[in-house]
Design a protein around this motif. Structure first.
Motif, PDB file in Angstrom:
ATOM      1  N   HIS A  19       0.835  -1.201   0.000  1.00  0.00           N
ATOM      2  CA  HIS A  19       0.000   0.000   0.000  1.00  0.00           C
ATOM      3  C   HIS A  19       0.874   1.257   0.000  1.00  0.00           C
ATOM      4  O   HIS A  19       1.805   1.373   0.798  1.00  0.00           O
ATOM      5  N   ARG A  20       0.567   2.169  -0.895  1.00  0.00           N
ATOM      6  CA  ARG A  20       1.326   3.416  -0.959  1.00  0.00           C
ATOM      7  C   ARG A  20       0.972   4.321   0.218  1.00  0.00           C
ATOM      8  O   ARG A  20      -0.093   4.203   0.825  1.00  0.00           O
ATOM      9  N   LYS A  21       1.860   5.233   0.524  1.00  0.00           N
ATOM     10  CA  LYS A  21       1.635   6.173   1.608  1.00  0.00           C
ATOM     11  C   LYS A  21       0.614   7.214   1.165  1.00  0.00           C
ATOM     12  O   LYS A  21       0.749   7.828   0.105  1.00  0.00           O
ATOM     13  N   ARG A  22      -0.426   7.409   1.983  1.00  0.00           N
ATOM     14  CA  ARG A  22      -1.457   8.366   1.593  1.00  0.00           C
ATOM     15  C   ARG A  22      -2.297   8.795   2.796  1.00  0.00           C
ATOM     16  O   ARG A  22      -2.364   8.098   3.804  1.00  0.00           O
ATOM     17  N   ARG A  23      -2.946   9.919   2.644  1.00  0.00           N
ATOM     18  CA  ARG A  23      -3.997  10.364   3.557  1.00  0.00           C
ATOM     19  C   ARG A  23      -5.262  10.417   2.705  1.00  0.00           C
ATOM     20  O   ARG A  23      -5.414  11.296   1.845  1.00  0.00           O
ATOM     21  N   ALA A  24      -6.179   9.500   2.938  1.00  0.00           N
ATOM     22  CA  ALA A  24      -7.274   9.263   2.000  1.00  0.00           C
ATOM     23  C   ALA A  24      -8.301  10.389   1.969  1.00  0.00           C
ATOM     24  O   ALA A  24      -8.942  10.620   0.942  1.00  0.00           O
ATOM     25  N   GLY A  25      -8.497  11.081   3.076  1.00  0.00           N
ATOM     26  CA  GLY A  25      -9.521  12.116   3.098  1.00  0.00           C
ATOM     27  C   GLY A  25     -10.923  11.558   3.260  1.00  0.00           C
ATOM     28  O   GLY A  25     -11.910  12.294   3.143  1.00  0.00           O
ATOM     29  N   GLU A  26     -11.035  10.264   3.502  1.00  0.00           N
ATOM     30  CA  GLU A  26     -12.319   9.596   3.736  1.00  0.00           C
ATOM     31  C   GLU A  26     -12.063   8.375   4.617  1.00  0.00           C
ATOM     32  O   GLU A  26     -10.929   7.884   4.682  1.00  0.00           O
ATOM     33  N   GLN A  27     -13.087   7.911   5.306  1.00  0.00           N
ATOM     34  CA  GLN A  27     -12.923   6.722   6.120  1.00  0.00           C
ATOM     35  C   GLN A  27     -12.756   5.492   5.221  1.00  0.00           C
ATOM     36  O   GLN A  27     -13.362   5.406   4.148  1.00  0.00           O
ATOM     37  N   ILE A  28     -11.931   4.551   5.688  1.00  0.00           N
ATOM     38  CA  ILE A  28     -11.741   3.298   4.965  1.00  0.00           C
ATOM     39  C   ILE A  28     -11.946   2.145   5.943  1.00  0.00           C
ATOM     40  O   ILE A  28     -11.309   2.099   6.997  1.00  0.00           O
ATOM     41  N   LEU A  29     -12.840   1.242   5.574  1.00  0.00           N
ATOM     42  CA  LEU A  29     -13.062   0.034   6.368  1.00  0.00           C
ATOM     43  C   LEU A  29     -12.437  -1.145   5.652  1.00  0.00           C
ATOM     44  O   LEU A  29     -12.705  -1.375   4.469  1.00  0.00           O
ATOM     45  N   TYR A  30     -11.586  -1.901   6.338  1.00  0.00           N
ATOM     46  CA  TYR A  30     -11.033  -3.148   5.817  1.00  0.00           C
ATOM     47  C   TYR A  30     -11.620  -4.318   6.609  1.00  0.00           C
ATOM     48  O   TYR A  30     -11.720  -4.264   7.840  1.00  0.00           O
ATOM     49  N   PHE A  31     -12.006  -5.351   5.889  1.00  0.00           N
ATOM     50  CA  PHE A  31     -12.454  -6.594   6.519  1.00  0.00           C
ATOM     51  C   PHE A  31     -11.665  -7.718   5.862  1.00  0.00           C
ATOM     52  O   PHE A  31     -11.830  -8.001   4.671  1.00  0.00           O
ATOM     53  N   ILE A  32     -10.782  -8.344   6.623  1.00  0.00           N
ATOM     54  CA  ILE A  32      -9.837  -9.319   6.076  1.00  0.00           C
ATOM     55  C   ILE A  32     -10.495 -10.689   5.963  1.00  0.00           C
ATOM     56  O   ILE A  32     -11.070 -11.194   6.932  1.00  0.00           O
ATOM     57  N   ARG A  33     -10.377 -11.302   4.781  1.00  0.00           N
ATOM     58  CA  ARG A  33     -10.948 -12.627   4.537  1.00  0.00           C
ATOM     59  C   ARG A  33      -9.877 -13.719   4.602  1.00  0.00           C
ATOM     60  O   ARG A  33     -10.063 -14.743   5.231  1.00  0.00           O
ATOM     61  N   HIS A  34      -8.754 -13.489   3.927  1.00  0.00           N
ATOM     62  CA  HIS A  34      -7.652 -14.461   3.924  1.00  0.00           C
ATOM     63  C   HIS A  34      -6.325 -13.704   3.903  1.00  0.00           C
ATOM     64  O   HIS A  34      -6.235 -12.597   3.386  1.00  0.00           O
ATOM     65  N   GLY A  51     -10.737 -12.254   9.705  1.00  0.00           N
ATOM     66  CA  GLY A  51     -11.718 -11.949  10.740  1.00  0.00           C
ATOM     67  C   GLY A  51     -11.515 -10.589  11.367  1.00  0.00           C
ATOM     68  O   GLY A  51     -12.331 -10.145  12.174  1.00  0.00           O
ATOM     69  N   ASP A  52     -10.422  -9.886  11.003  1.00  0.00           N
ATOM     70  CA  ASP A  52     -10.156  -8.557  11.551  1.00  0.00           C
ATOM     71  C   ASP A  52     -10.906  -7.488  10.767  1.00  0.00           C
ATOM     72  O   ASP A  52     -11.037  -7.564   9.541  1.00  0.00           O
ATOM     73  N   VAL A  53     -11.388  -6.481  11.496  1.00  0.00           N
ATOM     74  CA  VAL A  53     -11.915  -5.276  10.867  1.00  0.00           C
ATOM     75  C   VAL A  53     -11.068  -4.105  11.338  1.00  0.00           C
ATOM     76  O   VAL A  53     -10.590  -4.082  12.473  1.00  0.00           O
ATOM     77  N   CYS A  54     -10.887  -3.133  10.456  1.00  0.00           N
ATOM     78  CA  CYS A  54     -10.080  -1.968  10.795  1.00  0.00           C
ATOM     79  C   CYS A  54     -10.669  -0.742  10.119  1.00  0.00           C
ATOM     80  O   CYS A  54     -11.029  -0.783   8.937  1.00  0.00           O
ATOM     81  N   LEU A  55     -10.818   0.344  10.882  1.00  0.00           N
ATOM     82  CA  LEU A  55     -11.293   1.615  10.348  1.00  0.00           C
ATOM     83  C   LEU A  55     -10.131   2.598  10.308  1.00  0.00           C
ATOM     84  O   LEU A  55      -9.601   2.987  11.351  1.00  0.00           O
ATOM     85  N   LEU A  56      -9.724   2.973   9.111  1.00  0.00           N
ATOM     86  CA  LEU A  56      -8.662   3.965   8.961  1.00  0.00           C
ATOM     87  C   LEU A  56      -9.286   5.356   8.956  1.00  0.00           C
ATOM     88  O   LEU A  56     -10.290   5.591   8.274  1.00  0.00           O
TER      89      LEU A  56
END
Length: 298
Positions: A19-34, A51-56
């Protein structure tokens, strides 16, 4: 308030991608499957696993730190009412969250007017333990993706609704885990109490007895009743009565059904007994309750 979903999809990254370095300017939700995802957000390392969720956060800089294979869902969205709780406010937020969950456990129905006061408490980074919860959230995000790619009218609204559902489900799972953590050593019992509540909320009109509950939940009624009261402050049948009374009050307020029919609808075939239970719990008879509503409207 629904989130404004800009992107939602499933993807897989493989080495050498990072992942490149960035400030997205919006919320990002990741939900890991594998697989695994290695990130750094404002200097804090994050290693996300299945099974992890993460809110950037929209105002924080994040970047990848290691090339790995990872299959995951991502949701890029904006929400005007989403606030990040800082470390100083975290304990206060946890106390508010705990009080609300305790209140919700004890109340059979959330009042209609509480919509404006409702808050969704979301963890920034958290692992969803139960596979059934993972499957449910997975399905909601899949539905959101399908709506996002749809060509039918209002598809973006439906997409946002599915993401809102997923956020609420994540918040509920988090709330349950927090209550289990502070429940004094009986997390499995707490989970069973939740299941009993869900069943009572759905089956309140049925003929419910201790024997029926033992069949449904494969356990001793006296034991279930003890843990139920320890968690909610009410016995199972006190809670069931509260559920039935809430539905009875709604039917009185919203329909012209006869008292006997309302009683049957909420689990009391005997009209006289229903009126007796209603008066004992509400403080007035069903007819008097209906009259009081009419007076308030006039």
């Amino acid at each position: 308030m629904l989130p404004k979903v800009n992107f939602v999809d499933e993807t897989e990254i493989r080495p050498p991608y990072v992942h490149r370095k960035r400030r997205a300017g919006e919320q990002i939700l990741y939900f890991i499957r594998h697989g695994e995802m290695h990130l750094l957000e404002d200097g804090k390392p994050l290693i996300l696993k299945p099974g992890d969720v993460c809110l950037l956060d929209k105002d924080r800089t994040h970047e990848g730190t290691k090339a790995t294979t990872c299959n995951y869902y991502y949701v890029h969205f904006m929400h005007g009412e989403m606030e990040l709780v800082d470390a100083k406010e975290e304990e206060v937020a946890r106390q508010q969250f705990e009080r609300r969950r305790k209140a919700m456990v004890k109340e059979p129905c959330e009042p209609y007017g509480s919509y404006d006061e409702s808050k969704i408490w979301l963890p920034k980074y958290w692992h969803i333990k139960k596979v059934t919860d993972q499957i449910h959230i997975d399905e909601l995000i899949k539905q959101a993706i399908a709506e996002d790619y749809s060509t039918f009218e209002n598809h973006k609204i439906l997409c946002a609704c599915r993401i809102q559902e997923a956020l609420i489900e994540i918040a509920r799972c988090f709330a349950t885990a927090e209550r289990e953590r502070t429940a004094g050593g009986f997390p499995e019992s707490y989970y069973k109490v939740q299941k009993i509540q869900e069943w009572l909320n759905a089956s309140y009109a049925a003929d419910i007895s201790g024997e029926r509950l033992e069949e449904e939940f494969d356990g001793n009624f006296d034991y279930m009743n003890r843990i139920f009261k320890r968690v909610t402050g009410q016995t199972i049948f006190q809670y069931l009565t509260a559920v039935r009374m809430e539905h009875a009050k709604r039917l009185i307020a919203q329909t012209t059904m006869h008292t006997g029919v309302i009683g049957q609808e909420v689990g009391y075939p005997d009209e006289y007994y229903f009126s007796k239970v209603f008066k004992r719990n509400v403080g007035m008879s069903p007819r008097a309750y209906a009259d009081s509503l009419s007076k308030n409207k006039s």
